[in-house]
Motif scaffolding. Structure first.
Motif, PDB file in Angstrom:
ATOM      1  N   ASP A  46      31.643  56.173  38.564  1.00 35.97           N
ATOM      2  CA  ASP A  46      32.580  55.331  37.851  1.00 35.97           C
ATOM      3  C   ASP A  46      32.627  55.671  36.358  1.00 35.97           C
ATOM      4  N   GLN A  47      31.474  55.984  35.794  1.00 37.20           N
ATOM      5  CA  GLN A  47      31.453  56.270  34.349  1.00 37.20           C
ATOM      6  C   GLN A  47      32.220  57.554  34.013  1.00 37.20           C
ATOM      7  N   ASP A  48      32.406  58.427  35.034  1.00 39.42           N
ATOM      8  CA  ASP A  48      33.155  59.663  34.795  1.00 39.42           C
ATOM      9  C   ASP A  48      34.656  59.433  34.848  1.00 39.42           C
ATOM     10  N   ILE A  49      35.078  58.490  35.692  1.00 42.93           N
ATOM     11  CA  ILE A  49      36.513  58.380  35.950  1.00 42.93           C
ATOM     12  C   ILE A  49      37.057  56.973  35.792  1.00 42.93           C
ATOM     13  N   GLY A  50      36.220  56.004  35.565  1.00 45.09           N
ATOM     14  CA  GLY A  50      36.679  54.613  35.442  1.00 45.09           C
ATOM     15  C   GLY A  50      37.346  54.363  34.098  1.00 45.09           C
ATOM     16  N   GLU A  51      37.705  53.095  33.879  1.00 43.65           N
ATOM     17  CA  GLU A  51      38.377  52.690  32.632  1.00 43.65           C
ATOM     18  C   GLU A  51      37.724  53.288  31.389  1.00 43.65           C
ATOM     19  N   ASP A  55      47.007  55.559  37.044  1.00 42.38           N
ATOM     20  CA  ASP A  55      47.311  55.456  35.610  1.00 42.38           C
ATOM     21  C   ASP A  55      46.263  56.117  34.720  1.00 42.38           C
ATOM     22  N   ALA A  56      45.477  57.018  35.272  1.00 42.64           N
ATOM     23  CA  ALA A  56      44.448  57.672  34.463  1.00 42.64           C
ATOM     24  C   ALA A  56      45.090  58.570  33.410  1.00 42.64           C
ATOM     25  N   ASP A  57      44.350  58.844  32.350  1.00 40.51           N
ATOM     26  CA  ASP A  57      44.866  59.717  31.288  1.00 40.51           C
ATOM     27  C   ASP A  57      44.429  61.154  31.607  1.00 40.51           C
ATOM     28  N   PRO A  58      44.930  62.122  30.835  1.00 42.03           N
ATOM     29  CA  PRO A  58      44.629  63.525  31.169  1.00 42.03           C
ATOM     30  C   PRO A  58      43.141  63.856  31.116  1.00 42.03           C
ATOM     31  N   LEU A  59      42.365  63.141  30.314  1.00 36.64           N
ATOM     32  CA  LEU A  59      40.943  63.468  30.242  1.00 36.64           C
ATOM     33  C   LEU A  59      40.252  63.153  31.567  1.00 36.64           C
ATOM     34  N   ALA A  97      41.309  70.492  28.499  1.00 38.15           N
ATOM     35  CA  ALA A  97      40.241  69.489  28.662  1.00 38.15           C
ATOM     36  C   ALA A  97      39.349  69.873  29.844  1.00 38.15           C
ATOM     37  N   MET A  98      39.984  70.364  30.907  1.00 39.37           N
ATOM     38  CA  MET A  98      39.227  70.800  32.084  1.00 39.37           C
ATOM     39  C   MET A  98      38.245  71.898  31.688  1.00 39.37           C
ATOM     40  N   ALA A  99      38.722  72.877  30.910  1.00 33.41           N
ATOM     41  CA  ALA A  99      37.844  73.964  30.454  1.00 33.41           C
ATOM     42  C   ALA A  99      36.674  73.402  29.652  1.00 33.41           C
ATOM     43  N   ALA A 100      36.967  72.387  28.827  1.00 35.27           N
ATOM     44  CA  ALA A 100      35.893  71.818  28.004  1.00 35.27           C
ATOM     45  C   ALA A 100      34.835  71.157  28.893  1.00 35.27           C
ATOM     46  N   PHE A 101      35.266  70.430  29.919  1.00 34.72           N
ATOM     47  CA  PHE A 101      34.298  69.803  30.824  1.00 34.72           C
ATOM     48  C   PHE A 101      33.460  70.848  31.550  1.00 34.72           C
TER      49      PHE A 101
END
Ligand SMILES: Cc1cc2nc3c(=O)[nH]c(=O)nc-3n(C[C@H](O)[C@H](O)[C@H](O)COP(=O)(O)OP(=O)(O)OC[C@H]3O[C@@H](n4cnc5c(N)ncnc54)[C@H](O)[C@@H]3O)c2cc1C
Lengths: 321, 263, 455
Positions: free
Chosen positions: B216-221, B93-97, B132-136
């Motif tokens: 976790d801080q990169d991909i968690g809630e 259920d992750a969002d696009p970011l 968003a990927m390009a921004a990261f």
């Protein structure tokens, strides 16, 4: 604590896009609930020239962000928007879910560490928290989106979904300097769409489209005449083109043409397969005539007629010379 | 050189469906999975570059659970050289970011010369992941690309973006870059039956976010840019049914035609 | 090629091995009666698959019956809507007294037995009443009751029914408004005096209905020929019952609509066609050029018409000679050449030349043309355009070997079309049993099972 709303205006070729007025309208509608003031940022080569067009009801301030490019450029757009965000610290940033919006919105959200939702067609504020409403699965479902833990939210709003702001107002105009930014793409030129003669489904504003319900080749001519009478371009589903009854250039759908400029689509005897819908379901006004009340086409139509296309067609021609 | 093509196994929902018990998404029983339509085009763009030039490797990548493997098999069957799948239940259920963050980590590892993503997905239509990927990654990007002129190793690519109303914009983009590809840029191929068979035996590289150095801080809630609070069915009866005899129905249609089209 | 005809037990064994839901469903659809229980288990492994089969109009009855036995609300809805659901299952769904929203769906299903409709109607829902009013087998007394008690929508549905009895018609005339009555004026059972009276009615729609009625009284027609409303006169011009000799005055009718209607008549004298073709407006010439009564000379003239659509019409006219078609086959407009390319009476040499035409519409028409020789079709089956290849599969005279060569077509739709061709060999069907597309596999297994069952 972030407060207030920042609207990022959209312009092209020196003309303010109509969606900007809608962004301001949307901002005005939630301004009281969000609190703070409403600023509109114009990012352009000469933003001052466009300032008057956004001095609309509810706007407290126009921010001018001059950049070294007349047309949209993502690096400059993100840098300028970030600058405005930093200076005004808004709780809500509104931008357009348009082609240019797709070109920078997500990057802005990442860089601003903001909550982000796109294609939003309604905004609610629950206890000071922004909740965005958007569609999902081809509008079969709607979703309420929340942004836990985000102090700031960027929303890309669906064009035509919000009421445009009107009424001129007088407000302050401030120029903000945009920090030096590496520009990594360059606009070369615009290419205007060719004004084709002959069959041009993508350019047609009104399409009358027939499907297998037409039955036989003999009957096709009757609907070609009807299309002429009502002033529509004749389109068709795939089986009609496959049978050689109409040229492939008239086929609408996944493996045919997309009705990109269409405002009114009259679908006669078309069941509404996913592949056909791929070319037309985005159209605002779809009228579907089908003898089967369960036909899938009714799920995307704005108006539905359960009936015989020959009878309805026959009656329809009475209304046009 | 290497082209990275992020793809998504998109969910097609049937007309008559039910929601999941938590109300945040559609019940998966009512979902059919298929490679996102836009990704057919981005993959095709990559494959055409590969066929026109020597020494190009096309790598397809997806962020998804076991059920999304088919999307990668489709890419392999069409001619992608490798396929990578990243998953961890945290990403559900992750969002696009968050998805973009994971893809950026893959790109860091793979070091491609070009990333070709789809402009949007056919199920949720965020139109956000590629940019968003390009921004990261800190890369240049251009969205909604309908024409691509690029020679491997060149410092720039010339692309056309499709703007509103059939207008196009031609621009020059510094490379490496992330381009999001729009429908119509090419005619995507269908996998040959032989290709499909062969793709079954190509191993798919499976990685966890951990192996990509993500925490976790990169991909968690807390990394999510948004969360679905609730999904619901739109007001019933999208279509206004025009009742009556054919004559009455036609009269109403004629009125709508005149109202919408004027005259 | 040696043809092996399949053996049912072997088919079942293979499906059990593969555990392919669509293959199992295919065998059931193909009259495989052996070990149905096992096949059902394979065909319906989980809820997602059950939901799919409940809604598919090609689901085999055996599967739908199984589904009817253990249906949840979503599956019930799909079964109720599915026109393939057997009557027994529909009755069972009704007997289980499910959610009221299901009743209108059940009543609208054409396979719902007529004797259950009264039961359904007693639920008092307007949607159910409408569905019953439109049900093809609804018993007369139910319909009569609906005519007495139904709202405007129900009356409209009733009025549109085919084969209205005089009794029902009378009731509807009594209760209906002028739009309902306009529908009744189309019914075969509509009495002559009603038609006569309607010919004098102030509503053009009523008069138009009279003009189109196969049993319109003589006097009424004569009168309507001079009706002030063009739509009424056009209806007179269209009606096959009006003797063409009467229509002469309409030849110079001020309304283009009336003259176009005339140009479409199959019994119109050539001299009239000539006169119409000389009048302004492309559509008149398009209809004239389509008219099989159009004399040769006029067709030849129209073949030079500046409007491509008129030339296309000539190319589709059965009266156009092979000689004329040869000329149209060299037309600058692809759509005109495509019209000629679809003609089975074209000179073989011309057809051959069109097979190399640059336009896909033209080559597709050649590929679908029953006169195209086998070797040309074989070449076209390898055409780079997938639409052309599919047209080959759609050709009614395609040789089996050419058809068989298309089972490996990368385009799924083409394989789907091939899978449905009667002429396909068992060997080719065999090749399709492992197709990546579920619906193609379903068809292939179904057809193999049918072959095995007929052994
Ligand atoms: C890979 C692929 C690509 C495809 N691409 C396309 C595409 O680009 N465009 C496209 O259109 N299709 C496409 N298709 C085909 C698509 O799946 C459907 O088969 C097709 O759209 C069905 O066309 P239809 O609605 O005209 O016919 P049908 O599905 O047969 O529907 C006919 C409808 O007419 C109604 N009807 C019948 N008689 C009457 C009457 N007298 N009055 C009113 N209604 C009546 C019926 O109720 C029915 O709903 C594609 C398929 C595949 C597999």
């Amino acid at each position: 604590m972030a407060q207030g709303i920042l609207v990022i205006a959209e312009q092209r070729r020196g003309v303010m896009s109509p969606v900007t007025q809608e962004l301001i309208g949307a901002a005005r509608a939630v301004k009281a609930d969000i609190g703070g003031s409403l600023s509109v940022a114009i990012i352009a080569g000469d933003p001052k020239a466009l300032a008057d067009s956004v001095k609309l009801d509810g706007v407290d301030e126009v921010l001018l962000l001059p950049v070294e490019a007349n047309e949209f450029q993502p690096d400059l757009h993100v840098a300028a928007a970030l600058q405005a965000v930093e200076e005004r610290d808004p709780a809500l940033v509104l931008m357009s879910h348009s082609v240019d919006g797709w070109g920078y919105g997500a990057a802005l959200a990442v860089r601003a560490a903001a909550g982000f939702a796109t294609d939003v067609f309604a905004i609610q504020v629950d206890d000071g928290e922004v909740v965005a409403v958007r569609g999902a699965y081809g509008e079969r479902a709607h979703a309420k989106i929340e942004f836990p833990g985000r102090e700031r939210v960027v929303l890309a709003l669906r064009p035509s979904a919000f009421t445009a702001a009107e009424g001129a107002t007088d407000c302050s105009v401030t120029t903000l300097a945009v920090p030096d930014t590496a520009v990594r793409s360059r606009h070369l030129e615009f290419i205007d769409p060719p004004s084709e003669g002959g069959v041009d489904i993508p350019a047609a504003e009104f399409i009358l489209s027939i499907g297998r319900g037409v039955g036989e080749e003999e009957n096709v001519e009757e609907f070609a005449e009807l299309a002429d009478q009502v002033g529509a371009v004749l389109g068709c589903s795939r089986p009609i083109a496959d049978a050689g009854w109409l040229p492939k250039a008239r086929q609408v759908g996944y493996s045919g043409k997309t009705a990109s400029s269409c405002r009114l689509y009259l679908a006669l005897g078309i069941s509404g397969s996913v592949q056909h819908l791929a070319g037309m379901k985005h159209i605002e006004n779809i009228i579907a005539v089908n003898s089967d009340a369960n036909a899938g086409i009714f799920n995307v139509a704005r108006y539905g007629v359960v009936g015989d296309m020959f009878e309805v067609g026959q009656e329809l021609r009475q209304h046009f010379d | 050189m290497k082209i990275l093509v992020p793809v998504k196994q998109a969910a097609l929902v049937e007309d008559d469906f039910e929601l999941r018990d938590d109300g945040r998404d559609v019940d998966p029983d009512f979902v059919d999975l298929q490679l996102n339509e836009w990704d057919d085009y981005s993959l095709e763009a990559a494959l055409q570059l590969k066929e026109a030039n020597d020494g190009i490797e096309v790598v397809a990548v997806t962020v998804g659970d076991d059920d999304t493997e088919d999307a990668l098999r489709t890419c392999l069957a069409k001619g992608a050289d490798r396929a990578i799948r990243i998953w961890d239940d945290v990403i559900a259920d992750a969002d696009p970011l968050v998805i973009a963050r994971v893809l950026a980590a893959v790109a860091q590892r793979e070091a491609p010369d070009l990333v070709l993503a789809g402009t949007q997905s056919s199920d949720l239509g965020f139109s956000a992941t590629g940019v968003a990927m390009a921004a990261f990654m800190g890369w240049p990007h251009a969205a909604v690309v309908v024409a691509l002129d690029y020679a491997p190793g060149a410092a720039t690519a010339i692309v056309e973006r499709e703007l509103e109303g059939g207008l196009r914009e031609r621009l020059e983009v510094d490379c490496p870059a992330v381009l999001t590809i729009q429908l119509g840029i090419n005619t995507p191929r269908y996998a040959s039956l032989r290709g499909i068979k062969q793709a079954r035996s190509i191993p798919i590289e499976e990685l966890s976010p951990d192996e990509l150095g993500l925490e976790d801080q990169d991909i968690g809630e807390q990394a999510r840019g948004s969360r679905v609070r609730e999904m619901y069915l739109p007001d019933k009866g999208q279509a206004e049914m025009i009742e009556g005899t054919p004559a009455e129905q036609a009269a109403r249609i004629a009125a709508i035609v005149k109202e919408v089209m004027g005259g | 090629m040696p043809e092996v005809s399949p053996d049912m037990a072997a088919l079942v064994r293979r499906v059990v091995e593969r555990r392919d839901a669509y293959a199992a469903a295919g065998l059931i659809a193909g009259n495989c009666t052996a070990t149905t229980g096992k096949l059902l288990g394979i065909a319906l492994p989980d809820r997602a698959t059950r939901l799919i089969f409940a809604g598919l109009p090609f689901s085999p009855e055996g599967l739908l019956e199984e589904l009817g036995g253990r249906a949840d609300a979503a599956i019930r809805r799909r079964l109720a809507r599915n026109p393939a659901t057997p009557p027994g299952v529909l009755v069972r769904l009704l007997r289980e007294r499910p959610e009221p929203g299901l009743n209108p769906l059940l009543a609208a299903n054409p396979r719902m037995p007529a004797n259950m409709l009264a039961d359904l109607l007693s639920d008092g829902q307007e949607a159910t009443a409408r569905a019953v009013a439109g049900h093809p087998q609804a018993p007369a007394e139910l319909l009569a009751g609906l005519a007495e008690s139904g709202g405007p929508a129900v009356l409209r549905i009733l009025a549109a029914r085919r084969g209205l009895t005089p009794d029902l018609l009378g009731r509807l005339w009594l209760h209906g408004d002028r739009h309902v009555r306009a529908e009744l004026l189309r019914a075969e059972a509509c009495p002559g005096q009603l038609l006569m009276a309607a010919a004098h009615a102030p509503f053009p729609l009523w008069r138009r209905r009279v003009a189109s009625h196969p049993a319109a009284p003589e006097g009424a027609c004569q009168r309507l020929l001079h009706d002030p409303d063009a739509t009424v006169r056009a209806a007179v011009a269209e009606s096959p019952l009006t003797p063409v000799s009467r229509l002469y005055p309409l030849l110079l009718d001020p309304s283009g609509r009336v003259r176009r209607a005339l140009a479409r008549r199959r019994d119109i004298p050539p001299s009239w066609l000539d006169s119409l073709a000389r009048q302004p407006g492309n559509w008149l010439r398009r209809w004239v050029a389509r008219n099989p009564r159009c004399p040769r000379q006029m067709l030849e003239q129209l073949a030079y018409d500046p409007a491509a659509d008129v030339r296309r019409a000539v190319s589709r006219n059965p009266a156009s000679s092979a000689f004329l078609l040869a000329r149209l086959a060299a037309d600058p407009e692809a759509w005109v050449r495509a019209g000629a390319a679809g003609r089975d009476d074209l000179y073989p040499s011309v057809l051959q030349r069109l097979a190399d035409d640059p336009a896909v519409d033209v080559v597709s028409a050649v590929a679908a043309n029953p006169s195209t020789p086998g070797p040309t079709l074989l070449a076209l089956a390898r055409h780079r355009d997938r639409d052309v290849r599919r047209a080959v599969a759609l050709n009614p005279r395609v040789p089996v070997a050419v058809l068989d060569s298309l089972v490996e077509d990368p385009y799924p739709l083409n394989r789907f079309v091939v899978a449905r061709c009667d002429a396909l060999s068992a060997t080719a069907l065999e090749a399709l049993t492992g197709d990546p597309e579920p619906r193609i596999r379903f068809l292939a297994w179904k057809r193999l099972a049918e072959l095995a069952a007929s052994r």
